[in-house]
Design a protein around this motif. Structure first.
Motif, mmCIF file in Angstrom:
data_model
loop_
_atom_site.group_PDB
_atom_site.id
_atom_site.type_symbol
_atom_site.label_atom_id
_atom_site.label_comp_id
_atom_site.label_asym_id
_atom_site.label_seq_id
_atom_site.Cartn_x
_atom_site.Cartn_y
_atom_site.Cartn_z
ATOM 1 N N TYR A 1 1.912 -2.381 -9.050
ATOM 2 C CA TYR A 1 1.923 -2.053 -7.620
ATOM 3 C C TYR A 1 1.170 -0.774 -7.268
ATOM 4 O O TYR A 1 1.422 -0.166 -6.227
ATOM 5 N N SER A 2 0.245 -0.365 -8.114
ATOM 6 C CA SER A 2 -0.557 0.819 -7.789
ATOM 7 C C SER A 2 -1.969 0.640 -8.333
ATOM 8 O O SER A 2 -2.199 -0.155 -9.238
ATOM 9 N N GLY A 3 -2.902 1.365 -7.738
ATOM 10 C CA GLY A 3 -4.292 1.276 -8.163
ATOM 11 C C GLY A 3 -5.131 0.565 -7.123
ATOM 12 O O GLY A 3 -4.736 0.417 -5.964
ATOM 13 N N LEU A 4 -6.293 0.118 -7.544
ATOM 14 C CA LEU A 4 -7.241 -0.537 -6.647
ATOM 15 C C LEU A 4 -7.423 -1.997 -7.046
ATOM 16 O O LEU A 4 -7.844 -2.300 -8.163
ATOM 17 N N LEU A 5 -7.100 -2.898 -6.124
ATOM 18 C CA LEU A 5 -7.338 -4.325 -6.297
ATOM 19 C C LEU A 5 -8.588 -4.671 -5.503
ATOM 20 O O LEU A 5 -8.638 -4.465 -4.288
ATOM 21 N N THR A 6 -9.617 -5.159 -6.181
ATOM 22 C CA THR A 6 -10.872 -5.510 -5.520
ATOM 23 C C THR A 6 -11.005 -7.022 -5.456
ATOM 24 O O THR A 6 -10.883 -7.715 -6.467
ATOM 25 N N ILE A 7 -11.251 -7.512 -4.252
ATOM 26 C CA ILE A 7 -11.507 -8.930 -4.023
ATOM 27 C C ILE A 7 -12.916 -9.012 -3.461
ATOM 28 O O ILE A 7 -13.190 -8.497 -2.389
ATOM 29 N N ASP A 8 -13.808 -9.632 -4.203
ATOM 30 C CA ASP A 8 -15.213 -9.676 -3.834
ATOM 31 C C ASP A 8 -15.648 -11.133 -3.743
ATOM 32 O O ASP A 8 -15.650 -11.853 -4.749
ATOM 33 N N SER B 1 0.821 -1.211 0.000
ATOM 34 C CA SER B 1 0.000 0.000 0.000
ATOM 35 C C SER B 1 0.855 1.261 0.000
ATOM 36 O O SER B 1 0.424 2.303 -0.483
ATOM 37 N N SER B 2 2.073 1.172 0.521
ATOM 38 C CA SER B 2 2.953 2.343 0.506
ATOM 39 C C SER B 2 3.379 2.693 -0.918
ATOM 40 O O SER B 2 3.783 3.819 -1.187
ATOM 41 N N ALA B 3 3.278 1.743 -1.820
ATOM 42 C CA ALA B 3 3.639 1.983 -3.221
ATOM 43 C C ALA B 3 2.459 2.530 -4.020
ATOM 44 O O ALA B 3 2.572 2.743 -5.215
ATOM 45 N N GLY B 4 1.317 2.750 -3.374
ATOM 46 C CA GLY B 4 0.151 3.289 -4.069
ATOM 47 C C GLY B 4 -0.921 2.266 -4.370
ATOM 48 O O GLY B 4 -1.833 2.526 -5.152
ATOM 49 N N LEU B 5 -0.828 1.096 -3.767
ATOM 50 C CA LEU B 5 -1.825 0.050 -3.983
ATOM 51 C C LEU B 5 -2.878 0.117 -2.891
ATOM 52 O O LEU B 5 -2.567 0.234 -1.711
ATOM 53 N N ASN B 6 -4.137 0.049 -3.288
ATOM 54 C CA ASN B 6 -5.253 -0.059 -2.351
ATOM 55 C C ASN B 6 -5.947 -1.387 -2.591
ATOM 56 O O ASN B 6 -6.121 -1.803 -3.743
#
Length: 86
Positions: A75-82, A34-39
């Motif tokens: 390593y950046s952006g939004l990863l969604t796990i649903d 997350s420190s690299a810009g990943l949410n």
């Protein structure tokens, strides 16, 4: 190796494994990115969703899938796990 892992994840062990517990733990581990810009957005509709299989092997499988997704996102952006059921 991936095909070998998938064959052994479910075929040889008949233990109940809760998907929420596996993925929840992995999400916590992957928050270092997350420190690299990943949410990471982790949603689970049904926390008691289970499969019969080998917990250690399933953790390796899901970790590989999530790491591949993170690497593909650079390593950046939004990863969604649903997790949900129909």
């Amino acid at each position: 190796d991936f095909i070998h892992l998938t064959e052994h994840a479910v075929a040889y062990d008949n233990y109940i494994v809760y998907i929420y517990d596996i993925l929840g733990g992995l999400v916590d581990d992957l928050l270092v990115y997350s420190s690299a810009g990943l949410n990471i957005n982790f949603k689970c509709e049904y926390k008691n969703l289970s499969v019969c299989g080998n917990e250690k092997t399933l953790k390796v499988l899901f970790r590989n899938i999530l790491k591949n997704a993170i690497e593909a996102m650079d390593y950046s952006g939004l990863l969604t796990i649903d997790i949900y059921t129909h």
